[in-house]
Design a protein around this motif. Structure first.
Motif, short mmCIF file in Angstrom:
data_model
loop_
_atom_site.label_atom_id
_atom_site.label_comp_id
_atom_site.label_asym_id
_atom_site.label_seq_id
_atom_site.Cartn_x
_atom_site.Cartn_y
_atom_site.Cartn_z
N PRO A 42 0.82 -1.22 0.00
CA PRO A 42 0.00 0.00 0.00
C PRO A 42 0.85 1.26 0.00
N HIS A 43 0.24 2.37 -0.42
CA HIS A 43 0.92 3.66 -0.46
C HIS A 43 0.28 4.70 0.46
N SER A 44 -0.78 4.34 1.17
CA SER A 44 -1.45 5.32 2.03
C SER A 44 -2.23 4.61 3.13
N VAL B 208 -4.35 0.96 3.11
CA VAL B 208 -4.25 -0.06 4.15
C VAL B 208 -5.63 -0.38 4.70
N ALA B 209 -6.41 0.66 4.99
CA ALA B 209 -7.74 0.45 5.54
C ALA B 209 -8.63 -0.34 4.57
N ALA B 210 -8.55 -0.02 3.28
CA ALA B 210 -9.36 -0.73 2.30
C ALA B 210 -8.96 -2.21 2.24
N ALA B 211 -7.65 -2.48 2.29
CA ALA B 211 -7.19 -3.86 2.26
C ALA B 211 -7.63 -4.62 3.51
N VAL B 212 -7.55 -3.95 4.66
CA VAL B 212 -7.95 -4.60 5.91
C VAL B 212 -9.45 -4.90 5.90
N ARG B 213 -10.25 -3.95 5.43
CA ARG B 213 -11.70 -4.20 5.36
C ARG B 213 -12.00 -5.39 4.45
N HIS B 214 -11.29 -5.48 3.35
CA HIS B 214 -11.49 -6.59 2.41
C HIS B 214 -11.11 -7.92 3.07
N VAL C 117 -2.58 -12.61 4.17
CA VAL C 117 -2.04 -11.53 3.35
C VAL C 117 -1.00 -10.75 4.14
N CYS C 118 0.19 -10.64 3.59
CA CYS C 118 1.24 -9.81 4.18
C CYS C 118 1.10 -8.40 3.64
N ILE C 119 0.95 -7.42 4.52
CA ILE C 119 0.87 -6.01 4.11
C ILE C 119 2.24 -5.39 4.34
N ASP C 120 3.00 -5.27 3.26
CA ASP C 120 4.35 -4.73 3.30
C ASP C 120 4.27 -3.20 3.23
N LEU C 121 4.72 -2.54 4.29
CA LEU C 121 4.58 -1.09 4.43
C LEU C 121 5.83 -0.33 3.99
N SER C 122 6.77 -1.02 3.35
CA SER C 122 8.06 -0.40 3.05
C SER C 122 7.95 0.74 2.04
N GLN C 123 6.90 0.74 1.21
CA GLN C 123 6.75 1.82 0.23
C GLN C 123 6.02 3.04 0.79
N MET C 124 5.54 2.94 2.02
CA MET C 124 5.02 4.11 2.74
C MET C 124 6.19 4.68 3.53
N ASN C 125 7.04 5.43 2.85
CA ASN C 125 8.34 5.79 3.42
C ASN C 125 8.64 7.28 3.31
N HIS C 126 7.65 8.10 3.66
CA HIS C 126 7.82 9.55 3.55
C HIS C 126 7.86 10.21 4.93
N LEU C 127 8.73 11.20 5.05
CA LEU C 127 8.73 12.08 6.21
C LEU C 127 7.63 13.11 5.98
N LEU C 128 6.58 13.08 6.79
CA LEU C 128 5.38 13.88 6.54
C LEU C 128 5.46 15.29 7.11
N ARG C 129 6.15 15.44 8.24
CA ARG C 129 6.15 16.74 8.92
C ARG C 129 7.30 16.79 9.91
N VAL C 130 7.96 17.93 10.00
CA VAL C 130 8.99 18.17 11.01
C VAL C 130 8.70 19.49 11.70
#
Length: 462
Positions: free
Chosen positions: A52-54, A58-64, A92-105
């Motif tokens: 997933p990218h957001s 993730v929520a949509a996948a979990v609901r499914h 189902v393995c949810i690999d979060l490695s592509q959700m890799n952004h610094l959102l706020r500092v």
């Protein structure tokens, strides 16, 4: 019945394939990568992996998955050590490695918010220009989400604490797909239950962490690193105790036993004496770290410490800690072709010497190779057991010795895991350590995840 289960799983996977496109994979190589860990347990592969990218994805996948009663296994980069991401029941393995952004500092508030796939090294690289840093260092370049999920710690914990003290808030997707936000950016609050503390260390069994807000610290003006050998283990440990009791703000203090020193010398080309040794680091102003280093040297000398050497030179400091962080590879080199498993216990510092001494005797009696290294500033130490994974006799010895090490720690008022977590490997010890309190944990799990789909089989059995 088995056919019905397979058909349901197939339908669920078809739905995820449609949702994620090329970010869905059921290829064997991908599944194997996400289903093999450094544990006693054999590979346990998920049925598919998604990226997933957001938070919303993730929520949509979990609901499914929830609608089809399919197990869900969160995954960061696979550095956990107790089988946390093994797919015990498929799913189902949810690999979060592509959700890799610094959102706020926020430089003023000394905090930032990151996605779970940001690694600790990536975060500190992105923070470099701000003059801030994130201090939790478990050794491996783990993801911040995974570190929060396992309540990670590491070499800096004696001064900066663990993930428990440094996570201010979370965004979490619950097992039914709801999205909640816990905690906040205020440095204290009395509003309601501490849900942030509940999810930090929950090992993916209560929800999937999709954002993490963490504390940051100013980069030290000066850093001093040092090494000191001792005549005896008791002298090294007593030096640690006195250093902490006197309030000397040591940032790192690592104990390395004789066998570990031998391994480090052979692997990293260092020339340290094969004796109980402390690796240290101090943070502060140039005058402050010089004063702290001098104070420590005086304490160490009184306890049989020999030749305490410290430096503020960046290259020398980097070489010292690089050798420490490569300890696992150095240990594996003691037995070419073998593998290694790191145990993880923690005891009150006052019981550390007795516990390590008894552990060393147990390792020697087993005939196995087992160097000892520890974050002794908080009583946490590891035995790195090197063995032949193809030898049933050696595997049995490693399992028995691991159990003995935990029993020794519990007998000294300690815990079965200081920082690696329970996962699949230490469920029995959790009951031994916490007794009926585990029933309360089970009740929380059932309340949040009544279908039992979120990383099932970890921490405790349902």
């Amino acid at each position: 019945m088995m056919g019905e289960v397979a058909a349901t799983t197939g339908l669920a996977l078809d739905g995820l394939r449609a949702m994620f496109g090329d970010r869905f994979s059921d290829r064997h190589a991908v599944r194997e990568h996400h289903g093999r860990a450094e544990t006693f347990f054999p590979a346990m592969l998920p049925d598919a992996v998604i990226y997933p990218h957001s938070t919303e994805e993730v929520a949509a996948a979990v609901r499914h998955c929830a609608a089809h009663q399919i197990p869900i296994i969160p995954y960061g980069v696979g550095t956990s050590l107790e089988g946390h991401f093994l797919a015990l029941h498929g799913g189902v393995c949810i690999d979060l490695s592509q959700m890799n952004h610094l959102l706020r500092v926020s430089e003023e508030d000394l905090d930032c918010t990151v996605e779970p796939g940001v690694t600790r090294k990536q975060l500190n690289e992105e923070l470099r220009h701000t003059g801030l840093f994130f201090p939790i260092d478990p050794g491996a370049d783990a993801t911040i989400g995974g570190m929060a999920a396992t309540r990670a710690s590491g070499t800096n914990a004696v001064r900066y604490g663990t993930m428990r003290q440094n996570v201010l808030g979370l965004t979490v997707v619950l097992p039914d797909g709801r999205i909640i936000h816990t905690g906040g950016r205020a440095r204290k609050s009395s509003a309601g239950y501490d849900l942030t503390g509940l999810f930090v260390g929950s090992e993916g069994t209560l929800g999937i962490i999709t954002e993490v807000t963490v504390r940051l610290y100013g980069q030290p003006e000066a850093i001093s690193s040092g090494v000191c050998e001792f005549e005896t283990l008791r002298g090294a440990v007593d030096t640690v105790i006195q250093t902490i009791q006197l309030g000397i703000p040591v940032a790192r203090i690592e104990l390395v036993d004789e066998l570990q020193i031998r391994a480090v010398n052979q692997y990293s080309g260092t020339k340290l004496a094969e004796r109980p040794t402390l690796f240290l680091e101090f943070h502060g102003t140039p005058a402050g770290v010089a004063e702290q280093s001098t104070q420590f040297g005086e304490i160490a000398a009184a306890q049989g410490g020999d030749g305490f050497r410290w430096t503020t030179n960046t290259e020398e400091r980097t070489a010292l800690w690089e050798a420490r962080h490569k300890a696992l590879y150095a240990d594996m080199a003691l037995r070419p072709g073998g593998t290694a498993i790191s145990t993880d216990v923690c005891v009150p510092i006052s019981r550390l010497c007795e516990c390590i001494t008894q552990t060393r005797a147990a390792v020697d009696a087993s005939g196995l190779i087992g160097p000892i290294v520890g974050h002794v500033g908080d009583g946490n130490f590891h035995v790195v057991l090197v063995f032949d994974p193809e030898s049933a006799d050696e595997v049995a010895k490693v399992k028995a010795l691991s159990e003995q090490i935990v029993e020794l720690a519990l007998a000294h008022g300690g815990t079965c895991t200081g920082e690696h977590g329970i996962g699949m490997g230490k469920k029995g010890y959790l009951i031994e350590e916490h007794g009926e309190a585990v029933d309360v944990m089970r009740a929380i799990k059932r309340a949040i995840d009544p279908a039992g789909i979120m990383n099932p089989g970890k921490v405790f059995d349902a």
